[in-house]
Scaffold this motif. Structure first.
Motif, mmCIF file in Angstrom:
data_model
loop_
_atom_site.group_PDB
_atom_site.id
_atom_site.type_symbol
_atom_site.label_atom_id
_atom_site.label_comp_id
_atom_site.label_asym_id
_atom_site.label_seq_id
_atom_site.Cartn_x
_atom_site.Cartn_y
_atom_site.Cartn_z
ATOM 1 N N LYS A 1 36.072 41.269 22.647
ATOM 2 C CA LYS A 1 35.312 41.237 21.386
ATOM 3 C C LYS A 1 34.520 39.939 21.238
ATOM 4 N N ASN A 2 35.024 38.873 21.820
ATOM 5 C CA ASN A 2 34.375 37.568 21.712
ATOM 6 C C ASN A 2 33.562 37.214 22.964
ATOM 7 N N HIS A 3 33.263 38.240 23.753
ATOM 8 C CA HIS A 3 32.368 38.100 24.910
ATOM 9 C C HIS A 3 32.872 37.109 25.965
ATOM 10 N N LYS A 4 34.173 37.005 26.087
ATOM 11 C CA LYS A 4 34.765 36.148 27.125
ATOM 12 C C LYS A 4 35.206 36.982 28.328
ATOM 13 N N LEU A 5 35.261 38.296 28.145
ATOM 14 C CA LEU A 5 35.768 39.188 29.182
ATOM 15 C C LEU A 5 35.013 40.501 29.119
ATOM 16 N N ALA A 6 34.591 40.971 30.283
ATOM 17 C CA ALA A 6 33.946 42.275 30.412
ATOM 18 C C ALA A 6 34.148 42.752 31.845
ATOM 19 N N GLN A 7 33.745 43.979 32.083
ATOM 20 C CA GLN A 7 33.922 44.576 33.398
ATOM 21 C C GLN A 7 33.315 43.725 34.515
ATOM 22 N N ASP A 8 32.196 43.082 34.233
ATOM 23 C CA ASP A 8 31.548 42.247 35.238
ATOM 24 C C ASP A 8 31.513 40.777 34.837
ATOM 25 N N LYS A 9 32.390 40.405 33.923
ATOM 26 C CA LYS A 9 32.464 39.011 33.441
ATOM 27 C C LYS A 9 33.933 38.584 33.456
ATOM 28 N N LEU A 10 34.339 38.008 34.574
ATOM 29 C CA LEU A 10 35.756 37.713 34.795
ATOM 30 C C LEU A 10 36.070 36.226 34.939
ATOM 31 N N ALA A 11 35.045 35.399 34.934
ATOM 32 C CA ALA A 11 35.248 33.975 35.200
ATOM 33 C C ALA A 11 36.196 33.328 34.196
ATOM 34 N N TYR A 12 36.132 33.746 32.940
ATOM 35 C CA TYR A 12 36.982 33.118 31.923
ATOM 36 C C TYR A 12 38.461 33.343 32.222
ATOM 37 N N ILE A 13 38.844 34.603 32.488
ATOM 38 C CA ILE A 13 40.273 34.825 32.750
ATOM 39 C C ILE A 13 40.676 34.251 34.104
ATOM 40 N N GLU A 14 39.754 34.203 35.061
ATOM 41 C CA GLU A 14 40.072 33.538 36.330
ATOM 42 C C GLU A 14 40.428 32.080 36.062
ATOM 43 N N HIS A 15 39.628 31.439 35.227
ATOM 44 C CA HIS A 15 39.863 30.037 34.887
ATOM 45 C C HIS A 15 41.207 29.877 34.155
ATOM 46 N N ILE A 16 41.469 30.739 33.193
ATOM 47 C CA ILE A 16 42.717 30.656 32.430
ATOM 48 C C ILE A 16 43.924 30.884 33.345
ATOM 49 N N ASP B 1 29.935 33.545 47.149
ATOM 50 C CA ASP B 1 28.538 33.260 47.478
ATOM 51 C C ASP B 1 27.587 34.076 46.610
ATOM 52 N N ASP B 2 27.926 35.359 46.382
ATOM 53 C CA ASP B 2 27.094 36.203 45.513
ATOM 54 C C ASP B 2 27.042 35.624 44.111
ATOM 55 N N GLU B 3 28.184 35.124 43.642
ATOM 56 C CA GLU B 3 28.229 34.575 42.288
ATOM 57 C C GLU B 3 27.349 33.338 42.160
ATOM 58 N N ILE B 4 27.343 32.522 43.186
ATOM 59 C CA ILE B 4 26.500 31.323 43.147
ATOM 60 C C ILE B 4 25.037 31.746 43.079
ATOM 61 N N TYR C 1 39.839 42.578 42.564
ATOM 62 C CA TYR C 1 38.991 43.509 41.812
ATOM 63 C C TYR C 1 37.514 43.116 41.973
ATOM 64 N N ARG C 2 37.235 41.834 41.800
ATOM 65 C CA ARG C 2 35.851 41.364 41.866
ATOM 66 C C ARG C 2 35.240 41.605 43.240
ATOM 67 N N THR C 3 36.013 41.360 44.290
ATOM 68 C CA THR C 3 35.454 41.483 45.634
ATOM 69 C C THR C 3 35.436 42.923 46.137
ATOM 70 N N THR C 4 36.384 43.760 45.710
ATOM 71 C CA THR C 4 36.422 45.140 46.201
ATOM 72 C C THR C 4 35.651 46.099 45.303
ATOM 73 N N VAL C 5 35.831 45.988 43.998
ATOM 74 C CA VAL C 5 35.175 46.923 43.079
ATOM 75 C C VAL C 5 33.750 46.488 42.765
ATOM 76 N N LEU C 6 33.585 45.238 42.377
ATOM 77 C CA LEU C 6 32.252 44.744 42.036
ATOM 78 C C LEU C 6 31.463 44.318 43.266
ATOM 79 N N LYS C 7 32.163 44.182 44.393
ATOM 80 C CA LYS C 7 31.541 43.754 45.649
ATOM 81 C C LYS C 7 30.858 42.394 45.511
ATOM 82 N N LEU C 8 31.484 41.507 44.743
ATOM 83 C CA LEU C 8 30.960 40.159 44.551
ATOM 84 C C LEU C 8 31.848 39.148 45.251
#
Length: 130
Positions: free
Chosen positions: A51-66, A92-95, A82-89
C-alpha cells in the motif's frame, strides 16, 4: 495463484512472530508506531508495504534490504531466486534498468551453493619441523 503471491505466501509461512518484530524494527523509519502496532502478522506487513509502494511484483529491493539488515539470508535468497527465475532479472540487469538499488545480496548466494574444485583454495602443507 501468481508466482508473486506464492512468494509472499512462502515467506509468510517462514516468518515467525519474533521475526516479524525484528522486520518491523528494521523498517521503523518507514512505518509509524501506530501503524506498526496494527501489523500483527507477516501478511499485514506485506500488505502495508504494498500500500505504501515499498513492495510490488517487480519492486523487491526494499524487502531484500530489510532481510539483509535483519540477517535473514534464507528469506533474502528466496526473494533473489524469485527475481532471477520469475522476473529474469540479474544484478547486472538491475544496474542497467535502474529498477532497484544494487543489491548486496549477491554474497549470500555463495552460502547456498557448494564451491567447485576451482573455487577452493588449496594450501601447501606446513613446513616440517627440524
Amino acid at each position: 495463484m501468481s508466482e508473486y503471491s506464492s512468494l509472499l505466501s512462502d515467506l509468510s509461512e517462514i516468518i515467525t512472530a519474533e521475526d516479524l518484530d525484528q522486520l518491523k524494527s528494521a523498517c521503523k523509519e518507514d512505518i509509524p508506531d501506530e501503524q506498526s502496532n496494527a501489523i500483527t502478522c507477516s501478511n499485514d506487513w506485506f500488505s502495508y508495504l504494498e500500500k505504501n509502494h515499498k513492495l510490488a511484483q517487480d519492486k523487491l529491493a526494499y524487502i531484500e534490504h530489510i532481510f539483509e539488515i535483519s540477517r535473514r539470508p534464507d528469506l533474502l535468497t528466496r526473494v533473489i531466486e524469485y527475481r532471477t527465475t520469475v522476473l529474469k532479472l540479474s544484478e547486472d540487469d538491475e544496474i542497467d534498468s535502474k529498477l532497484t538499488r544494487i543489491p548486496s545480496a549477491k554474497k549470500y548466494k555463495d552460502i547456498i551453493r557448494q564451491p567447485s574444485e576451482d573455487d577452493i583454495i588449496k594450501l601447501a602443507p606446513p613446513p616440517k619441523k627440524a
